[in-house]
Design an enzyme around this catalytic site. Structure first.
Site, PDB file in Angstrom:
ATOM      1  N   ASN A   1       0.819  -1.215   0.000  1.00 53.61           N
ATOM      2  CA  ASN A   1       0.000   0.000   0.000  1.00 53.61           C
ATOM      3  C   ASN A   1       0.856   1.270   0.000  1.00 53.61           C
ATOM      4  O   ASN A   1       0.335   2.363   0.189  1.00 53.61           O
ATOM      5  CB  ASN A   1      -0.913   0.021   1.225  1.00 53.61           C
ATOM      6  CG  ASN A   1      -1.980  -1.058   1.146  1.00 53.61           C
ATOM      7  OD1 ASN A   1      -2.440  -1.405   0.066  1.00 53.61           O
ATOM      8  ND2 ASN A   1      -2.356  -1.606   2.291  1.00 53.61           N
TER       9      ASN A   1
ATOM     10  N   HIS B   1     -14.400  -0.799   5.744  1.00 49.19           N
ATOM     11  CA  HIS B   1     -13.289  -1.481   6.414  1.00 49.19           C
ATOM     12  C   HIS B   1     -13.682  -1.940   7.818  1.00 49.19           C
ATOM     13  O   HIS B   1     -14.460  -1.284   8.509  1.00 49.19           O
ATOM     14  CB  HIS B   1     -12.110  -0.513   6.491  1.00 49.19           C
ATOM     15  CG  HIS B   1     -10.818  -1.134   6.904  1.00 49.19           C
ATOM     16  ND1 HIS B   1     -10.422  -1.240   8.207  1.00 49.19           N
ATOM     17  CD2 HIS B   1      -9.821  -1.673   6.157  1.00 49.19           C
ATOM     18  CE1 HIS B   1      -9.222  -1.805   8.256  1.00 49.19           C
ATOM     19  NE2 HIS B   1      -8.831  -2.073   7.031  1.00 49.19           N
TER      20      HIS B   1
ATOM     21  N   GLU C   1     -16.113   5.268   2.442  1.00 49.67           N
ATOM     22  CA  GLU C   1     -14.697   5.395   2.087  1.00 49.67           C
ATOM     23  C   GLU C   1     -14.578   6.159   0.780  1.00 49.67           C
ATOM     24  O   GLU C   1     -15.450   6.058  -0.074  1.00 49.67           O
ATOM     25  CB  GLU C   1     -14.059   3.997   1.941  1.00 49.67           C
ATOM     26  CG  GLU C   1     -14.139   3.212   3.240  1.00 49.67           C
ATOM     27  CD  GLU C   1     -13.467   1.839   3.198  1.00 49.67           C
ATOM     28  OE1 GLU C   1     -12.702   1.548   2.255  1.00 49.67           O
ATOM     29  OE2 GLU C   1     -13.731   1.051   4.121  1.00 49.67           O
TER      30      GLU C   1
ATOM     31  N   SER D   1     -11.158  -0.328  -0.048  1.00 42.50           N
ATOM     32  CA  SER D   1      -9.829  -0.922   0.065  1.00 42.50           C
ATOM     33  C   SER D   1      -9.654  -2.193  -0.742  1.00 42.50           C
ATOM     34  O   SER D   1      -8.566  -2.467  -1.227  1.00 42.50           O
ATOM     35  CB  SER D   1      -9.512  -1.186   1.538  1.00 42.50           C
ATOM     36  OG  SER D   1     -10.499  -2.007   2.122  1.00 42.50           O
TER      37      SER D   1
ATOM     38  N   ASP E   1     -13.454   7.696   5.077  1.00 38.42           N
ATOM     39  CA  ASP E   1     -12.157   7.059   5.288  1.00 38.42           C
ATOM     40  C   ASP E   1     -11.367   7.200   3.980  1.00 38.42           C
ATOM     41  O   ASP E   1     -11.736   6.645   2.957  1.00 38.42           O
ATOM     42  CB  ASP E   1     -12.381   5.580   5.657  1.00 38.42           C
ATOM     43  CG  ASP E   1     -11.092   4.857   5.992  1.00 38.42           C
ATOM     44  OD1 ASP E   1     -10.040   5.214   5.428  1.00 38.42           O
ATOM     45  OD2 ASP E   1     -11.147   3.914   6.806  1.00 38.42           O
TER      46      ASP E   1
ATOM     47  N   HIS F   1      -7.108   4.984   1.220  1.00 36.47           N
ATOM     48  CA  HIS F   1      -6.546   4.636  -0.094  1.00 36.47           C
ATOM     49  C   HIS F   1      -6.697   5.761  -1.112  1.00 36.47           C
ATOM     50  O   HIS F   1      -6.390   5.568  -2.286  1.00 36.47           O
ATOM     51  CB  HIS F   1      -7.211   3.364  -0.625  1.00 36.47           C
ATOM     52  CG  HIS F   1      -6.972   2.191   0.259  1.00 36.47           C
ATOM     53  ND1 HIS F   1      -5.856   1.404   0.182  1.00 36.47           N
ATOM     54  CD2 HIS F   1      -7.689   1.716   1.318  1.00 36.47           C
ATOM     55  CE1 HIS F   1      -5.901   0.472   1.120  1.00 36.47           C
ATOM     56  NE2 HIS F   1      -6.999   0.643   1.822  1.00 36.47           N
TER      57      HIS F   1
ATOM     58  N   LYS G   1      -0.073   4.364   4.368  1.00 37.85           N
ATOM     59  CA  LYS G   1      -0.181   3.900   2.980  1.00 37.85           C
ATOM     60  C   LYS G   1       0.592   4.843   2.071  1.00 37.85           C
ATOM     61  O   LYS G   1       1.803   4.725   1.992  1.00 37.85           O
ATOM     62  CB  LYS G   1      -1.643   3.711   2.632  1.00 37.85           C
ATOM     63  CG  LYS G   1      -2.143   2.446   3.348  1.00 37.85           C
ATOM     64  CD  LYS G   1      -3.607   2.227   3.451  1.00 37.85           C
ATOM     65  CE  LYS G   1      -3.833   0.942   4.255  1.00 37.85           C
ATOM     66  NZ  LYS G   1      -5.181   0.847   4.812  1.00 37.85           N
TER      67      LYS G   1
HETATM   68  C1  LIG Z   1      -5.628   0.230   6.121  1.00 37.81           C
HETATM   69  C2  LIG Z   1      -6.941   0.835   6.417  1.00 37.81           C
HETATM   70  C3  LIG Z   1      -7.227   1.370   7.672  1.00 37.81           C
HETATM   71  C4  LIG Z   1      -6.297   1.203   8.842  1.00 37.81           C
HETATM   72  O1  LIG Z   1      -5.190   2.006   8.745  1.00 37.81           O
HETATM   73  P1  LIG Z   1      -3.872   1.579   9.551  1.00 37.81           P
HETATM   74  O2  LIG Z   1      -3.129   2.854   9.682  1.00 37.81           O
HETATM   75  O3  LIG Z   1      -3.188   0.555   8.722  1.00 37.81           O
HETATM   76  O4  LIG Z   1      -4.329   1.046  10.868  1.00 37.81           O
HETATM   77  C5  LIG Z   1      -8.421   2.001   7.841  1.00 37.81           C
HETATM   78  N1  LIG Z   1      -9.334   2.089   6.849  1.00 37.81           N
HETATM   79  C6  LIG Z   1      -9.099   1.570   5.641  1.00 37.81           C
HETATM   80  C7  LIG Z   1     -10.128   1.700   4.587  1.00 37.81           C
HETATM   81  C8  LIG Z   1      -7.908   0.911   5.395  1.00 37.81           C
HETATM   82  O5  LIG Z   1      -7.698   0.333   4.209  1.00 37.81           O
END
Ligand SMILES: *Cc1c(COP(=O)(O)O)cnc(C)c1O
Length: 372
Positions: free
Chosen positions: A49, A135, A179, A183, A208, A211, A231
């Site tokens: 990522n 997520h 989101e 993801s 969120d 990504h 990421k």
């Molecule tokens: C990876 C991810 C998270 C968590 O983030 P981390 O910093 O890895 O804990 C939260 N939401 C989504 C959509 C993700 O893909």
């Protein structure tokens, strides 16, 4: 002494094995470029990522090293006690500016951010509507809030409206969780439509952006914009960008912020440097999506909307087999199985990075075309 515990664990593992759902760790050494070494074999990774290839960027690594030398390896306490080293407010100011928000709050990870945000804003008398493909940590935060939690079909704004129509009255506060880029599917949430709906029903939208940041054009901002430093920023940690009042409230009330140690100086410094590079090098930020679109065009798939492209397979066994066949050809594309994705939709999740070359992308497309 704990024979029943051993029996429980063994029986559960046997179930997971039978369903091809057991997960195993593999030691992986990442880089240079998009390389990932596993068991002594150099593979081209399409499963990281680190979309902008910044985790190993010399400038980012140097910033982390200098911060550790200056401020120490750990924060030494929770942010509200002694863990608020100067890099954290500096990073928050930069994140807020980048997102066009008044303020930001850095959490220990994106997962912790989502565990803290929703329960700090809603409770048992309230309503939370969650996209079906959201997520795991958005779901966990919703459930921890003890509000009434309802799922709406993925990106289905009409169904979301019907749920609001039926359930909003009688509930004090309401939140919608979605989101910007999903993801495991790589498609984009219907954020503008959801924001318009949220306005009409007085619901608060949490987007969120894990990504999306640095990879897709952000478009309209939600009142609650969370994301991760782990990421595209190549570091570790999570954040929320929002109004000053909301950030101040969460500083006092988000339990996954209050009762945990501050982010280490090296992680904060790395994220700050990565954000500077992201803003200064738009050609780097444009690259993952362009490569993803090159890949979908080669395979005749629907045009990529983000740096993530799913190759739907079906059963967990078939997804593992396709992943293994690609690994034998020098590509690391990890199979994603339930419960990360719905049953029957096991897949390969192909993630593109600015560190990939066009030739690597074309070679993967060719290998997949030959194997399917
Ligand atoms: C990876 C991810 C998270 C968590 O983030 P981390 O910093 O890895 O804990 C939260 N939401 C989504 C959509 C993700 O893909």
């Amino acid at each position: 002494m704990s024979a029943s515990l051993e029996r429980f664990a063994q029986a559960k593992l046997a179930d997971l094995d039978a369903a091809a759902l057991r997960r195993r760790l593999a030691v992986t050494v990442r880089g240079p470029g998009a390389e990932a070494e596993r068991e002594g074999r150099a593979l081209v990774s399409f499963s990281c990522n680190d979309y902008l290839g910044l985790a190993r960027d010399p400038r980012v690594v140097a910033a982390a090293r200098e911060a550790a030398a200056r401020y120490g390896a750990g924060a030494g306490g929770s942010r509200l006690v002694t863990g608020n080293h100067p890099l954290l407010p500096a990073l928050e100011a930069r994140l807020a500016r980048h997102k066009g928000k008044e303020a930001a709050l850095v959490f220990g990870s994106g997962y912790l951010a989502n565990l803290g945000i929703t329960p700090a804003l809603v409770g048992p008398r309230d309503l939370v509507l969650v996209d079906a493909l959201a997520h795991s940590c958005l779901w966990a935060g919703a459930r921890m809030s003890a509000a009434a939690v309802l799922r709406f079909p993925h990106n289905d704004v009409a169904a979301l409206e019907a749920l609001l129509e039926q359930n909003r009255t009688g509930r004090e506060r309401a939140m919608i969780l979605t989101e910007r880029v999903f993801s495991m599917d790589g498609d984009r949430g219907s954020v503008p439509e959801i924001l318009a709906l949220a306005e009409r029903y007085d619901a608060w939208t949490l987007v969120d952006d894990a990504h999306g940041l640095g990879v897709v054009e952000p478009g309209e901002r939600a009142p609650l914009e969370m994301g991760t430093l782990s990421k595209s920023l190549g570091s570790y940690g999570g954040y929320l960008c929002a109004s000053r009042a909301v950030i101040d409230l969460l500083t006092s009330r988000a339990r996954s912020f209050v009762y945990t140690t501050g982010l280490p100086p090296a992680s904060a410094a790395a994220a700050l440097e990565a954000l500077t590079i992201l803003e200064a090098e738009p050609e780097r930020a444009a690259r993952p999506l362009r490569l993803a679109q090159r890949f979908t065009a080669r395979l005749g798939l629907p045009e990529a909307e983000s740096a993530v492209v799913p190759i739907l397979v079906g059963t967990a066994e078939d997804a593992l087999a396709l992943s293994a066949a690609l690994e034998a050809r020098g590509f690391l594309v990890v199979a994603i199985r339930p419960p990360t994705v719905p049953a029957g939709t096991a897949r390969l999740r192909v993630a593109f990075s600015a560190a990939h070359g066009e030739a690597e992308v074309d070679a993967l497309a060719e290998a997949i075309a030959a194997l399917r």
